[in-house]
Design a protein around this motif. Structure first.
Motif, PDB file in Angstrom:
ATOM      1  N   UNK A  15       0.879  -1.162   0.000  1.00 25.74           N
ATOM      2  CA  UNK A  15       0.000   0.000   0.000  1.00 25.74           C
ATOM      3  C   UNK A  15       0.923   1.220   0.000  1.00 25.74           C
ATOM      4  N   UNK A  16       0.472   2.344  -0.577  1.00 22.99           N
ATOM      5  CA  UNK A  16       1.346   3.520  -0.614  1.00 22.99           C
ATOM      6  C   UNK A  16       1.214   4.371   0.654  1.00 22.99           C
ATOM      7  N   UNK A  17       0.034   4.927   0.864  1.00 21.69           N
ATOM      8  CA  UNK A  17      -0.157   5.918   1.931  1.00 21.69           C
ATOM      9  C   UNK A  17      -0.349   5.252   3.293  1.00 21.69           C
ATOM     10  N   UNK A  18       0.532   5.578   4.227  1.00 19.20           N
ATOM     11  CA  UNK A  18       0.478   4.991   5.556  1.00 19.20           C
ATOM     12  C   UNK A  18       1.312   3.730   5.674  1.00 19.20           C
ATOM     13  N   UNK A  19       1.864   3.271   4.539  1.00 20.99           N
ATOM     14  CA  UNK A  19       2.706   2.072   4.552  1.00 20.99           C
ATOM     15  C   UNK A  19       4.102   2.399   4.034  1.00 20.99           C
ATOM     16  N   UNK A  20       4.191   2.864   2.785  1.00 21.29           N
ATOM     17  CA  UNK A  20       5.497   3.261   2.229  1.00 21.29           C
ATOM     18  C   UNK A  20       5.830   4.710   2.541  1.00 21.29           C
ATOM     19  N   UNK A  21       4.806   5.558   2.504  1.00 19.05           N
ATOM     20  CA  UNK A  21       5.007   6.983   2.785  1.00 19.05           C
ATOM     21  C   UNK A  21       3.994   7.443   3.823  1.00 19.05           C
ATOM     22  N   UNK A  22       4.346   8.497   4.538  1.00 17.46           N
ATOM     23  CA  UNK A  22       3.460   9.079   5.533  1.00 17.46           C
ATOM     24  C   UNK A  22       2.177   9.511   4.832  1.00 17.46           C
ATOM     25  N   UNK A  23       1.033   9.159   5.417  1.00 16.91           N
ATOM     26  CA  UNK A  23      -0.251   9.445   4.787  1.00 16.91           C
ATOM     27  C   UNK A  23      -0.573  10.931   4.839  1.00 16.91           C
ATOM     28  N   UNK A  31       6.073  17.406  -3.104  1.00 14.70           N
ATOM     29  CA  UNK A  31       6.885  17.970  -2.031  1.00 14.70           C
ATOM     30  C   UNK A  31       6.491  17.499  -0.651  1.00 14.70           C
ATOM     31  N   UNK A  32       5.283  16.919  -0.537  1.00 13.52           N
ATOM     32  CA  UNK A  32       4.809  16.440   0.771  1.00 13.52           C
ATOM     33  C   UNK A  32       5.101  14.957   0.997  1.00 13.52           C
ATOM     34  N   UNK A  33       5.752  14.302   0.040  1.00 16.16           N
ATOM     35  CA  UNK A  33       6.035  12.873   0.171  1.00 16.16           C
ATOM     36  C   UNK A  33       7.165  12.660   1.173  1.00 16.16           C
ATOM     37  N   UNK A  34       6.886  11.869   2.216  1.00 19.14           N
ATOM     38  CA  UNK A  34       7.873  11.532   3.231  1.00 19.14           C
ATOM     39  C   UNK A  34       7.865  10.023   3.415  1.00 19.14           C
ATOM     40  N   UNK A  35       8.986   9.340   3.143  1.00 19.79           N
ATOM     41  CA  UNK A  35       9.011   7.888   3.323  1.00 19.79           C
ATOM     42  C   UNK A  35       8.805   7.491   4.783  1.00 19.79           C
ATOM     43  N   UNK A  36       8.169   6.348   4.974  1.00 18.87           N
ATOM     44  CA  UNK A  36       8.044   5.785   6.315  1.00 18.87           C
ATOM     45  C   UNK A  36       9.438   5.302   6.740  1.00 18.87           C
ATOM     46  N   UNK A  37       9.702   5.344   8.027  1.00 19.59           N
ATOM     47  CA  UNK A  37      10.992   4.911   8.565  1.00 19.59           C
ATOM     48  C   UNK A  37      11.291   3.478   8.130  1.00 19.59           C
ATOM     49  N   UNK A  74       2.557  12.325 -10.468  1.00 18.61           N
ATOM     50  CA  UNK A  74       3.709  13.106  -9.983  1.00 18.61           C
ATOM     51  C   UNK A  74       4.134  12.670  -8.585  1.00 18.61           C
ATOM     52  N   UNK A  75       3.140  12.421  -7.730  1.00 16.32           N
ATOM     53  CA  UNK A  75       3.444  11.946  -6.374  1.00 16.32           C
ATOM     54  C   UNK A  75       4.110  10.569  -6.450  1.00 16.32           C
ATOM     55  N   UNK A  76       3.579   9.686  -7.312  1.00 19.49           N
ATOM     56  CA  UNK A  76       4.165   8.348  -7.451  1.00 19.49           C
ATOM     57  C   UNK A  76       5.598   8.423  -7.975  1.00 19.49           C
ATOM     58  N   UNK A  77       5.851   9.357  -8.897  1.00 23.79           N
ATOM     59  CA  UNK A  77       7.209   9.542  -9.420  1.00 23.79           C
ATOM     60  C   UNK A  77       8.153   9.969  -8.292  1.00 23.79           C
ATOM     61  N   UNK A  78       7.661  10.815  -7.391  1.00 18.75           N
ATOM     62  CA  UNK A  78       8.469  11.252  -6.253  1.00 18.75           C
ATOM     63  C   UNK A  78       8.732  10.085  -5.297  1.00 18.75           C
ATOM     64  N   UNK A  79       7.735   9.231  -5.105  1.00 28.94           N
ATOM     65  CA  UNK A  79       7.918   8.039  -4.270  1.00 28.94           C
ATOM     66  C   UNK A  79       9.068   7.203  -4.839  1.00 28.94           C
ATOM     67  N   UNK A  80       9.095   7.039  -6.165  1.00 26.97           N
ATOM     68  CA  UNK A  80      10.179   6.264  -6.787  1.00 26.97           C
ATOM     69  C   UNK A  80      11.526   6.965  -6.659  1.00 26.97           C
ATOM     70  N   UNK A  81      11.543   8.302  -6.752  1.00 27.82           N
ATOM     71  CA  UNK A  81      12.807   9.035  -6.564  1.00 27.82           C
ATOM     72  C   UNK A  81      13.388   8.758  -5.186  1.00 27.82           C
ATOM     73  N   UNK A  82      12.520   8.699  -4.187  1.00 27.64           N
ATOM     74  CA  UNK A  82      12.961   8.531  -2.806  1.00 27.64           C
ATOM     75  C   UNK A  82      13.207   7.078  -2.428  1.00 27.64           C
ATOM     76  N   UNK A  83      12.419   6.162  -2.985  1.00 32.65           N
ATOM     77  CA  UNK A  83      12.455   4.764  -2.543  1.00 32.65           C
ATOM     78  C   UNK A  83      12.974   3.799  -3.598  1.00 32.65           C
ATOM     79  N   UNK A  84      13.258   4.300  -4.797  1.00 32.24           N
ATOM     80  CA  UNK A  84      13.755   3.422  -5.847  1.00 32.24           C
ATOM     81  C   UNK A  84      12.623   2.912  -6.725  1.00 32.24           C
TER      82      UNK A  84
END
Length: 178
Positions: A15-23, A31-37, A74-84
């Motif tokens: 799941x993306x929100x709340x699992x890979x990145x902060x919901x 700019x609001x995408x923050x990976x989960x620890x 765009x948000x998904x592209x940022x998720x990939x920039x941060x998480x691969x």
């Protein structure tokens, strides 16, 4: 068929929100995408082991007119920039009342991801933070693992067969390591 070799883990879907990145509800801002620890390390480990990774995400904000499909891309592209890079992305743009077969807990996106990866659903797992994630996995014949956050309801945790405190523990459960 009692052997554990019958369904080897070949893909872990998230799941993306709340699992890979902060919901961030209905996030259209990269700019609001923050990976989960720990998310990056878990994904890097799976990739190093040759296990496919994917994202399965309900994005009803598209149907509701709160965000566009382009915003989500765009948000998904940022998720990939941060998480691969992920091997597969599945996004459901529908609202609850649309009656689609893709919106979690329906199995449509899990089936689609497995088709694209060329694997059986029994060789996949879906990790998420709410019951709909686990429900979609189980409906598709995959393994669901719940990683609760502060917004996960207690009854969802009680109902889940597999629960882990974090992503690393969830993957450990799936790979049979403590």
């Amino acid at each position: 068929m009692g052997s554990s070799e019958t369904s080897k883990l070949r893909a872990v879907l998230f799941d993306r929100d709340g699992t890979l990145v902060v919901d961030v509800p209905y996030n259209g801002d990269p700019g609001k995408v923050r990976p989960m620890t720990g998310a990056k390390a878990v994904l890097d480990g799976l990739r190093a082991d040759g296990i496919a990774t994917g994202v399965i995400s309900n994005q009803s904000g598209i149907a509701r007119g709160l965000i566009t499909a382009e915003d989500v891309a765009r948000v998904n592209a940022r998720v990939e920039e941060l998480l691969g890079p992920f091997d597969v992305w599945e996004v459901c743009p529908h609202a609850e009342h649309d009656g689609c077969d893709c919106r979690k807990p329906a199995p449509g996106m899990v089936h689609s991801a497995c088709r694209k990866l060329g694997i059986n659903a029994s060789e996949a797992a879906l990790i998420g933070d709410i019951e709909a994630d686990v429900g979609a996995a189980e409906a598709a014949g995959a393994t669901g693992v719940l990683v609760p956050t502060p917004v996960t309801r207690a009854e969802e945790v009680a109902a889940a067969r597999l629960v882990a405190p974090d992503l690393a523990s969830a993957v450990g459960l799936l790979q049979g390591t403590p």
